[in-house]
Design a protein around this motif. Sequence first.
Motif, mmCIF file in Angstrom:
data_model
loop_
_atom_site.group_PDB
_atom_site.id
_atom_site.type_symbol
_atom_site.label_atom_id
_atom_site.label_comp_id
_atom_site.label_asym_id
_atom_site.label_seq_id
_atom_site.Cartn_x
_atom_site.Cartn_y
_atom_site.Cartn_z
ATOM 1 N N ILE A 77 -4.135 77.675 68.373
ATOM 2 C CA ILE A 77 -5.033 77.441 67.540
ATOM 3 C C ILE A 77 -5.062 78.282 66.385
ATOM 4 O O ILE A 77 -3.872 77.950 65.477
ATOM 5 C CB ILE A 77 -6.933 76.434 67.501
ATOM 6 C CG1 ILE A 77 -6.810 75.568 68.960
ATOM 7 C CG2 ILE A 77 -6.946 76.918 66.616
ATOM 8 C CD1 ILE A 77 -7.987 75.654 69.323
ATOM 9 N N GLY A 78 -5.240 79.059 66.259
ATOM 10 C CA GLY A 78 -4.829 80.150 64.942
ATOM 11 C C GLY A 78 -3.087 80.775 64.767
ATOM 12 O O GLY A 78 -2.570 80.559 63.272
ATOM 13 N N VAL A 79 -2.532 80.406 65.934
ATOM 14 C CA VAL A 79 -1.135 81.140 65.589
ATOM 15 C C VAL A 79 -0.184 79.418 64.615
ATOM 16 O O VAL A 79 0.033 79.300 63.643
ATOM 17 C CB VAL A 79 0.280 80.546 67.379
ATOM 18 C CG1 VAL A 79 1.442 80.410 66.675
ATOM 19 C CG2 VAL A 79 -0.485 82.140 66.989
ATOM 20 N N ALA A 80 -1.037 78.114 65.451
ATOM 21 C CA ALA A 80 -0.901 77.678 64.735
ATOM 22 C C ALA A 80 -1.415 77.003 63.084
ATOM 23 O O ALA A 80 -0.262 76.739 61.802
ATOM 24 C CB ALA A 80 -1.193 75.538 65.492
ATOM 25 N N LEU A 81 -2.544 76.959 62.737
ATOM 26 C CA LEU A 81 -2.714 76.894 61.272
ATOM 27 C C LEU A 81 -2.028 78.071 60.887
ATOM 28 O O LEU A 81 -2.112 78.025 59.868
ATOM 29 C CB LEU A 81 -4.463 77.321 61.761
ATOM 30 C CG LEU A 81 -5.436 76.474 62.467
ATOM 31 C CD1 LEU A 81 -6.896 77.436 62.819
ATOM 32 C CD2 LEU A 81 -5.306 75.846 61.251
ATOM 33 N N VAL A 82 -1.730 79.340 61.276
ATOM 34 C CA VAL A 82 -0.999 80.378 60.413
ATOM 35 C C VAL A 82 0.260 80.387 60.209
ATOM 36 O O VAL A 82 1.180 79.855 59.148
ATOM 37 C CB VAL A 82 -1.201 81.695 61.464
ATOM 38 C CG1 VAL A 82 -0.577 82.941 60.281
ATOM 39 C CG2 VAL A 82 -3.031 82.397 60.893
ATOM 40 N N ALA A 83 1.331 79.814 61.131
ATOM 41 C CA ALA A 83 2.299 78.775 61.106
ATOM 42 C C ALA A 83 2.999 77.882 59.762
ATOM 43 O O ALA A 83 3.173 77.696 58.554
ATOM 44 C CB ALA A 83 2.803 78.083 62.088
#
Length: 91
Positions: A77-83
């Motif tokens: 979830i964090g990777v998707a948000l940051v990307a």
Amino acid sequence: MHLTIGGIIIGIIIGAVIGVLGRLVVPGRQNIGFLMTVVVGIVAAFIGTLIAGALGVRHTAGIDWIQLLIQVVLAAIGVALVAGIGSRRRV
């Protein structure tokens, strides 16, 4: 809480692994660097450990699979948000 250099290094290594696993779960290409992946992984590992503790699944026999799953999902979830935030800034 007493932090040692060894504990910090292990935290960074675990964060890197969790971040990379989270990145593998997210489909497509993520335009974030390795350092951001590690930061997301460290945050996800910390929050995932807190959630697992609250659910009572933090300390189980052998590998804490449920805790690991929570951490990887949070990292994804964090990777998707940051990307997503990074791609919006480039437009």
